[in-house]
Design an enzyme around this catalytic site. Structure first.
Site, mmCIF file in Angstrom:
data_model
loop_
_atom_site.group_PDB
_atom_site.id
_atom_site.type_symbol
_atom_site.label_atom_id
_atom_site.label_comp_id
_atom_site.label_asym_id
_atom_site.label_seq_id
_atom_site.Cartn_x
_atom_site.Cartn_y
_atom_site.Cartn_z
ATOM 1 N N HIS A 251 0.825 -1.198 -0.036
ATOM 2 C CA HIS A 251 0.084 -0.102 0.082
ATOM 3 C C HIS A 251 0.806 1.173 0.079
ATOM 4 C CE1 HIS A 251 -3.201 -2.793 1.202
ATOM 5 N NE2 HIS A 251 -2.396 -3.413 2.353
ATOM 6 N N LYS B 18 17.002 21.876 -10.393
ATOM 7 C CA LYS B 18 16.369 20.623 -10.585
ATOM 8 C C LYS B 18 17.060 19.453 -11.246
ATOM 9 C CE LYS B 18 12.517 19.789 -10.325
ATOM 10 N NZ LYS B 18 11.275 20.207 -10.817
ATOM 11 N N SER C 129 15.980 21.744 -15.303
ATOM 12 C CA SER C 129 14.916 22.900 -15.606
ATOM 13 C C SER C 129 15.529 24.038 -16.057
ATOM 14 C CB SER C 129 14.186 22.888 -14.320
ATOM 15 O OG SER C 129 13.324 24.164 -14.464
ATOM 16 N N GLU D 74 10.307 8.906 -16.621
ATOM 17 C CA GLU D 74 8.949 9.521 -16.794
ATOM 18 C C GLU D 74 8.522 9.219 -18.279
ATOM 19 O OE1 GLU D 74 8.452 13.655 -14.670
ATOM 20 O OE2 GLU D 74 10.540 13.371 -15.243
#
Ligand code: ARG
Length: 470
Positions: free
Chosen positions: A170, A297, A291, A304
């Protein structure tokens, strides 16, 4: 259709010399552009040429073609292959597809003999043959990449056999596991994908050529000889089925979909684990981007994108299933639409596997962070219960005692091993000094020695078994 966004002109296109005998007007330019497949099926050229050469040799063997014609066809097709490989071949939309482009060029090169190649053959069994050959090669490439990926995961598992991290259910901390064990779990997923691909390969590796348009042909074809030349394991049993069957492509894309679903699940973990909140891993810089506005970043773009591309492969599977569901026997032009989803799924799975095969063994594991995370969230609560069971308490009672201890520790903001002996003993008199040797992280993982369990000794045994097999 080609990718050109402008609407096609409505005027007439050129007449197709291959089949226009019974037609009194040319195809409209709109229809030509709508129905062409050469823009995407030209990648079948190697398979198409190999299939034609095998067919020609067979026609020679059974006496349908003269030896000189066979010779001219083989040499002519070799020349065309060289031209295509060198980028010297001019593909024509007016000639519809890869098959007619190559055949027309062959006749330009060698004359009459070129026109005899299509004896006893139809594009229906020709394209079915080409696609099967293509799928076979593509599966072999995917399997090679899965082997490389699985080997990388094995090395990583070996390196991290003792590294403790939280195991989740979970997505809540459940019990400590070893990082190596987690990597071996990933490996199992792709090994099943490999088995599925190889299974699909068996059904793809059957020759449909010789089925002709749908009913077979009047020529005394030696289909086994063609199969032998092309490395097929057998020949199809029924000509109607053979020209219309695309199950092999659907199965292959289904297997690719599961490859992608697995890589997508890993991606999700890699993305989470590389956020500072988890901080379990660092991905190599070459798989990340920065970024343009936030200088700090480092974004996990490759995972992704792999997760994102899963959607298109699952979509490809859906496209193929829906493409097939309304088709009566035998061949229908609908089947031309099988190629783009098939190629897209194979290309996407190939690229994603290649990237992960390279990336996986280079994942940097931040062992201290993994261990610290495992020490939070009462991950050894089950070990305390098992300890009490060993001291004679029924498991349900032990569960209750530990629940109380966890409630107490949570209020204090401490974990179980941080409680003093008298504190623990409030919940059960069975708890003694030896409890700490049972509820440490290392003791917890070391105790899980069932076959396939997380104990470092079991992880090493699993690695040894895997290495003995490969
Ligand atoms: N380009 C077609 C395909 O991909 C080849 C077969 C065409 N056959 C036909 N009878 N029009 O399926």
């Amino acid at each position: 259709m080609s990718q050109d966004a402008s609407p096609p002109a409505a005027g007439a296109a050129t007449k197709n010399a291959m089949w226009s005998g019974r037609f009194s007007e040319s195809t409209s330019a709109l229809v030509e552009r709508f129905s062409e497949s050469v823009s995407f099926d030209q990648r079948l050229w190697k398979q198409d040429i190999a299939g034609s050469q095998a067919h020609a040799r067979m026609l020679g063997k059974v006496g349908v073609l003269a030896a000189a014609d066979v010779e001219a066809i083989i040499t002519g097709l070799d020349g065309i292959a060289a031209d295509i490989a060198a980028g010297r071949f001019a593909w024509s939309q007016a000639l519809e597809d890869v098959h007619m482009n190559i055949e027309a060029r062959l006749t330009e090169r060698i004359g009459e003999a070129g026109k005899r190649l299509h004896t006893g053959r139809s594009r229906n069994d020709q394209v079915a043959t080409d696609v099967r050959l293509y799928v076979r090669d593509a599966i072999d490439e995917l399997v090679g990449l899965i082997d490389a990926l699985a080997a990388g995961l094995l090395d990583l598992a070996e390196r991290e056999a003792d590294s403790v991290m939280p195991g989740f259910t979970h997505l809540q901390v459940a019990q400590p596991v070893t990082f190596g064990h987690h990597m071996l779990a990933w490996r199992e997923q792709v090994l099943r994908d490999k088995a599925r691909l190889l299974d699909a390969r068996k059904r793809a590796n059957i020759l449909p050529l010789g089925s002709a348009a749908l009913a077979g042909t009047v020529y005394p074809l030696d289909r086994h000889y063609v199969a032998e030349q092309l490395g097929f394991a057998g020949i199809t049993e029924n000509s109607l089925d053979a020209v219309s069957d695309r199950d092999f492509a659907i199965e292959t894309v289904a297997a690719c979909s599961l490859v992608m679903v697995h890589l997508s699940r890993w991606s999700e973990e890699l993305i989470l684990w590389s956020t500072p909140m988890f901080g379990f891993i660092a991905l190599p810089d070459r798989y990340c981007t920065g970024s343009s506005i936030m200088p700090q970043k480092k974004n996990p773009d490759v995972p992704e994108l792999v997760r994102g591309k899963t959607g298109r492969v699952v979509g490809d599977l859906n496209a193929l299933l829906v493409l097939m569901k309304g088709q009566p026997l035998a061949y229908n032009r609908d089947n031309q639409e099988d190629k783009e989803p098939l190629f897209d799924a194979l290309d996407t799975a190939r690229d994603c596997l290649a990237l992960y095969a390279d990336m996986a063994p280079n994942i940097v594991v931040k062992r201290d962070n993994c261990r610290a995370a495992a020490a939070k969230g009462f991950s050894t609560a089950t070990d305390l219960a098992d300890y009490l069971v060993k001291k004679g308490l029924p498991f349900r009672d032990a569960h209750h005692v530990v629940g109380n201890s966890v409630g107490y520790a949570a209020k204090q903001g401490r974990d179980l091993p941080e409680l003093s002996l008298p504190e623990l003993q409030q919940f059960s008199p069975l708890i003694a000094e030896d409890v700490y040797a049972h509820i440490s992280l290392d003791a917890s993982v070391a105790a899980r020695t069932t076959y396939g369990g997380t104990a470092p000794a079991q992880v090493r045994a699993a690695i040894a078994r895997a290495r003995a097999k490969t």
